[in-house]
Write an enzyme that holds these catalytic residues in place. Sequence first.
Site, PDB file in Angstrom:
ATOM      1  N   LYS A   1       0.730  -1.065   0.046  1.00  0.00           N
ATOM      2  CA  LYS A   1      -0.082  -0.127  -0.107  1.00  0.00           C
ATOM      3  C   LYS A   1       0.915   1.289  -0.117  1.00  0.00           C
ATOM      4  O   LYS A   1       1.902   1.334   0.673  1.00  0.00           O
ATOM      5  CB  LYS A   1      -0.940   0.012   1.001  1.00  0.00           C
ATOM      6  CG  LYS A   1      -1.927   1.091   1.272  1.00  0.00           C
ATOM      7  CD  LYS A   1      -2.907   0.791   2.456  1.00  0.00           C
ATOM      8  CE  LYS A   1      -3.885   2.087   2.649  1.00  0.00           C
ATOM      9  NZ  LYS A   1      -4.595   1.756   3.814  1.00  0.00           N
TER      10      LYS A   1
ATOM     11  N   HIS B   1      -0.317   4.347   0.477  1.00  0.00           N
ATOM     12  CA  HIS B   1      -0.657   5.576   1.381  1.00  0.00           C
ATOM     13  C   HIS B   1      -1.031   5.209   2.630  1.00  0.00           C
ATOM     14  O   HIS B   1      -0.985   4.091   2.760  1.00  0.00           O
ATOM     15  CB  HIS B   1      -1.965   6.352   0.477  1.00  0.00           C
ATOM     16  CG  HIS B   1      -2.894   5.184   0.150  1.00  0.00           C
ATOM     17  ND1 HIS B   1      -2.868   4.135  -0.814  1.00  0.00           N
ATOM     18  CD2 HIS B   1      -4.243   5.144   0.777  1.00  0.00           C
ATOM     19  CE1 HIS B   1      -3.910   3.567  -0.763  1.00  0.00           C
ATOM     20  NE2 HIS B   1      -4.851   3.799   0.279  1.00  0.00           N
TER      21      HIS B   1
END
Length: 218
Positions: free
Chosen positions: A102, A104
């Site tokens: 991921k 963010h």
Amino acid sequence: MSNLRQQFIAFSVEAGVLKFGQFTTKAGRLSPYFFNAGLFHDGATLGQVAQFYAQTLIDSGIDYDMLFGPAYKGITLASATAVALAAKGHNTAYAYNRKEAKDHGEGGTIVGAKLQGKVVIIDDVISAGTSVRESVAMIRAAGAEPAAVLIAIDRMERGGKDGVLSPLSAVQEVSQTYGIPVISIANLADLFDYLEQDPSMAEHKEAVAAYRAQYGVA
């Protein structure tokens, strides 16, 4: 065969998770049975299978600090097992991985508790051992220690490539490669014992016996 193992085989058959017939395995073999943990797909069956995982881990006597569930099936199994362990008085942290990092928010590939201490990997079965290899790498990269692998069923089946059989099963290879125990709720021997107890299963018993004679390990 222990009562827990008997109960698990019977439960898996009744839930339609353990089926008999003709199924092509990942290795291209025609197997007379197939176990699909993805079919533990309602609250009641998932809760029950988590109880089996939790009790098997407790009975094993393995020293552990937390659980890890490799994506994808391991995610659900590890989280459900953590809930079952807590209900038995063993409140245990757990984590799992994403297939893609991921970029963010919290970022990274690991979700849940920080990987630390002695970690038990929770999965459904071991086929090629790829999931375990990736899990061990992530656990060690975090500075934690893989303590064991806990699976639902051990097929006790010899590996191999290009028609040449290995003397070891995938489970034995994982245990030998990483120096950690692989614990299963039940195995092929337990399944065979179950079939022997029910005369209506005679046809399946013969097919499983033939398959075990061809591909089984001691």
